[in-house]
Design a protein around this motif. Sequence first.
Motif, short mmCIF file in Angstrom:
data_model
loop_
_atom_site.label_atom_id
_atom_site.label_comp_id
_atom_site.label_asym_id
_atom_site.label_seq_id
_atom_site.Cartn_x
_atom_site.Cartn_y
_atom_site.Cartn_z
N ASN A 3 16.44 -10.37 35.37
CA ASN A 3 16.80 -9.22 34.55
C ASN A 3 15.95 -8.00 34.86
OD1 ASN A 3 18.79 -10.67 33.12
ND2 ASN A 3 17.24 -11.47 31.71
N GLN A 158 12.96 -3.92 26.46
CA GLN A 158 13.85 -5.07 26.37
C GLN A 158 15.27 -4.64 25.99
OE1 GLN A 158 11.48 -7.22 23.54
NE2 GLN A 158 10.50 -8.50 25.10
N LEU A 159 15.36 -3.66 25.10
CA LEU A 159 16.67 -3.12 24.74
C LEU A 159 17.31 -2.43 25.94
CD1 LEU A 159 18.63 -2.71 22.40
CD2 LEU A 159 17.38 -0.63 21.79
N GLN A 161 16.74 -3.08 29.06
CA GLN A 161 17.10 -4.14 30.01
C GLN A 161 18.47 -4.72 29.68
OE1 GLN A 161 13.77 -6.75 31.77
NE2 GLN A 161 14.71 -8.07 30.26
N ASP A 162 18.71 -4.95 28.39
CA ASP A 162 20.01 -5.48 27.96
C ASP A 162 21.12 -4.46 28.19
OD1 ASP A 162 18.88 -7.87 27.20
OD2 ASP A 162 18.67 -7.31 25.08
N TYR A 163 20.89 -3.22 27.82
CA TYR A 163 21.90 -2.17 28.00
C TYR A 163 22.34 -2.08 29.46
CZ TYR A 163 21.41 -0.01 23.35
OH TYR A 163 21.43 0.26 22.00
N HIS A 165 21.92 -4.33 32.03
CA HIS A 165 22.52 -5.54 32.62
C HIS A 165 23.86 -5.90 31.98
CE1 HIS A 165 19.49 -6.86 35.55
NE2 HIS A 165 18.63 -6.26 34.75
N TRP A 166 24.09 -5.39 30.79
CA TRP A 166 25.41 -5.57 30.20
C TRP A 166 26.39 -4.51 30.72
CZ3 TRP A 166 23.42 -6.04 24.48
CH2 TRP A 166 22.82 -7.29 24.30
N SER A 228 10.28 -6.07 34.80
CA SER A 228 10.98 -7.15 34.10
C SER A 228 10.17 -7.55 32.88
CB SER A 228 11.18 -8.36 35.01
OG SER A 228 11.84 -9.40 34.34
N LYS A 231 8.93 -12.59 27.24
CA LYS A 231 9.24 -12.79 25.83
C LYS A 231 7.98 -12.74 24.98
CE LYS A 231 9.15 -17.86 26.25
NZ LYS A 231 9.92 -19.11 26.05
#
Length: 331
Positions: A3, A158-159, A161-163, A165-166, A228, A231
């Motif tokens: 990610n 982290q937010l 990263q999600d935005y 990769h989605w 990257s 957690k």
Amino acid sequence: MKNEMYLSSFSLLEPDEIFYFYAPHWLNAWEAYLYNQALKSTSASGWAFKRFGTDKDTYAREMIRKPRYIDYLESMEQAADAALQQMTPRDRMLLLKSRAAFIYIDAWGESSVFENITSALHTSMIDTLPKNILKKFSIKNVTCKVRGEKFSLIQAMQLAQDYLHWQVFDFVIICGAYRTIPVLVFSDEDTLAIKGSVKSKQKNGVQLSVERTGCFIFSLRESGLRVSCGKYIAHGNVDDIQREMTKDLSEDDLLTFSGRKENVMRIIPQTCINVVDLNDIYGASGCLTPALSWEYLLNNTHPEKKMRTILSDNFGGYSYFDTLFSSGGKL
């Protein structure tokens, strides 16, 4: 790295003013009490502040507490401008025409009550979103504010990263600021040491608190730095935390950390790598301190190494992110 995303550009600014030492006073009894408690918690011998908007002609004790807030707001704009200008003209135009999300971070939430503000517009810029920066980046999509104390930057990453990769957005801009309001700084440090840690009997010297503003632009377009996020691990078994925080690290890697030194050093193996305390080098800037690891990496380039930045909270929790140089671009 899983990610992973790319740090397309970033900028960090701090005041040009000098440090001013804090002196407790009976007129601010609660603040003075928190100051003494913070000294005990950190084993420090004093506290010094570097703040936006200070004036040498003003009474120092009051000036540290109530500097001009407008300099702080202007610095946020300057950080955004600097991050934009570091991009190539092509990438800058692409950013302005692409799907972009904006995340605003700070450490304190609604902190305008601690400023001498008479403008509702300036209050909303500090407490909610700096709308002038949204216009600068032509943001028409998602905007939000993350208030995560010391962890707000990595939570925003982290937010982002999600935005990315989605494939919801092409760019994510994170703008942040850390305001060193004495009473809040002291109360943040006025916490008991985590269970099992040994409190230092020696004084750690003067604690330095530095106001900073920053702007960070992330995308999946290859650039100089790959990032990257790991957690968060709550307080628990030291061996489990140590295993998670140091997994996939080799002796050639670099480890930087933000947080209390005694909390971090207890989870780092003695055989571990090169360890850098960001607070000791740059001074503490709360949620923006972890970003100083990128400054350190660029100023002490080791292209073959991975850099892991560990964040520790005051209650035994840890999180981290990894950074690697990319061969496909320059920052």
